[in-house]
Scaffold this motif. Structure first.
Motif, PDB file in Angstrom:
ATOM      1  N   THR A 262      -2.856  -4.819 -12.100  1.00 63.04           N
ATOM      2  CA  THR A 262      -3.650  -5.045 -11.545  1.00 63.04           C
ATOM      3  C   THR A 262      -4.028  -6.545 -11.172  1.00 63.04           C
TER       4      THR A 262
ATOM      5  N   THR B 163      -5.992  -1.081  -0.720  1.00 61.94           N
ATOM      6  CA  THR B 163      -5.666   0.173  -1.557  1.00 61.94           C
ATOM      7  C   THR B 163      -6.646   0.143  -2.802  1.00 61.94           C
ATOM      8  N   SER B 164      -6.749   1.186  -3.433  1.00 66.39           N
ATOM      9  CA  SER B 164      -7.742   1.492  -4.282  1.00 66.39           C
ATOM     10  C   SER B 164      -6.934   2.206  -5.434  1.00 66.39           C
ATOM     11  N   ILE B 165      -7.766   1.823  -6.760  1.00 71.43           N
ATOM     12  CA  ILE B 165      -7.159   2.745  -7.997  1.00 71.43           C
ATOM     13  C   ILE B 165      -8.268   3.274  -8.615  1.00 71.43           C
TER      14      ILE B 165
ATOM     15  N   LEU C 219       2.657   1.693  -3.430  1.00 72.56           N
ATOM     16  CA  LEU C 219       1.967   2.223  -4.439  1.00 72.56           C
ATOM     17  C   LEU C 219       1.088   3.654  -4.118  1.00 72.56           C
TER      18      LEU C 219
ATOM     19  N   ARG D  10      -2.427   7.334  -8.944  1.00 69.00           N
ATOM     20  CA  ARG D  10      -3.364   6.404  -9.410  1.00 69.00           C
ATOM     21  C   ARG D  10      -3.849   5.628  -8.162  1.00 69.00           C
ATOM     22  N   PHE D  11      -2.991   5.329  -7.246  1.00 73.59           N
ATOM     23  CA  PHE D  11      -3.544   4.536  -6.048  1.00 73.59           C
ATOM     24  C   PHE D  11      -3.732   5.539  -4.848  1.00 73.59           C
TER      25      PHE D  11
ATOM     26  N   GLN E  66       1.029  -1.286   0.063  1.00 72.91           N
ATOM     27  CA  GLN E  66       0.010   0.022   0.106  1.00 72.91           C
ATOM     28  C   GLN E  66       0.711   1.274   0.150  1.00 72.91           C
TER      29      GLN E  66
END
Length: 132
Positions: free
Chosen positions: A105, A92-94, A73, A79-80, A70
């Protein structure tokens, strides 16, 4: 096939289709819509990937990662980001409002599955991780 009541944009549907293809490749994966209306992919009822869409119709993919992954990224750029509410647990999100790097991904979804699945399932797998 499940249709997500919250995912409205064509981009969201395309991302859901691709994530579904990846996640369903792992043993005992189940897809369900959680109490918040997000599509989640689970193993033994524990989520490892959650899809959502913000108010502007921009899709997002949240994945269970290690704190180290996390941190790496999130530092990488815009982006993250730490997933709201569950980011402190390593999620963690994108955002899917640009072209996603699917090899990356897919690797993150695989990590999420490996972090979530019980050892009894992992023992039967021949995918990455520690040598058996």
């Amino acid at each position: 096939m499940m249709i997500h009541k919250q995912l409205k944009s064509q981009k969201s549907i395309e991302i859901l289709t691709k994530v579904r293809e990846i996640a369903n490749g792992f043993p005992e994966t189940a897809e369900q819509i959680d109490k918040f209306g997000h599509t989640s992919f689970r193993v033994k009822d524990k989520p490892f990937v959650i899809l959502g869409e913000n108010g502007e119709g921009i899709p997002s993919i949240a994945m269970k990662t290690s704190k180290e992954t996390q941190e790496f990224l999130v530092q990488e750029g815009s982006r993250f980001f730490k997933t709201p509410y569950i980011g402190q647990h390593g999620w963690t999100s994108i955002l899917g409002d640009h072209e996603l790097e699917w090899v990356e991904t897919e690797g993150l979804i695989k990590e999420a599955y490996l972090r979530t699945a019980p050892k009894s399932i992992l023992k039967s797998l021949k995918i990455g991780g520690s040598p058996s």
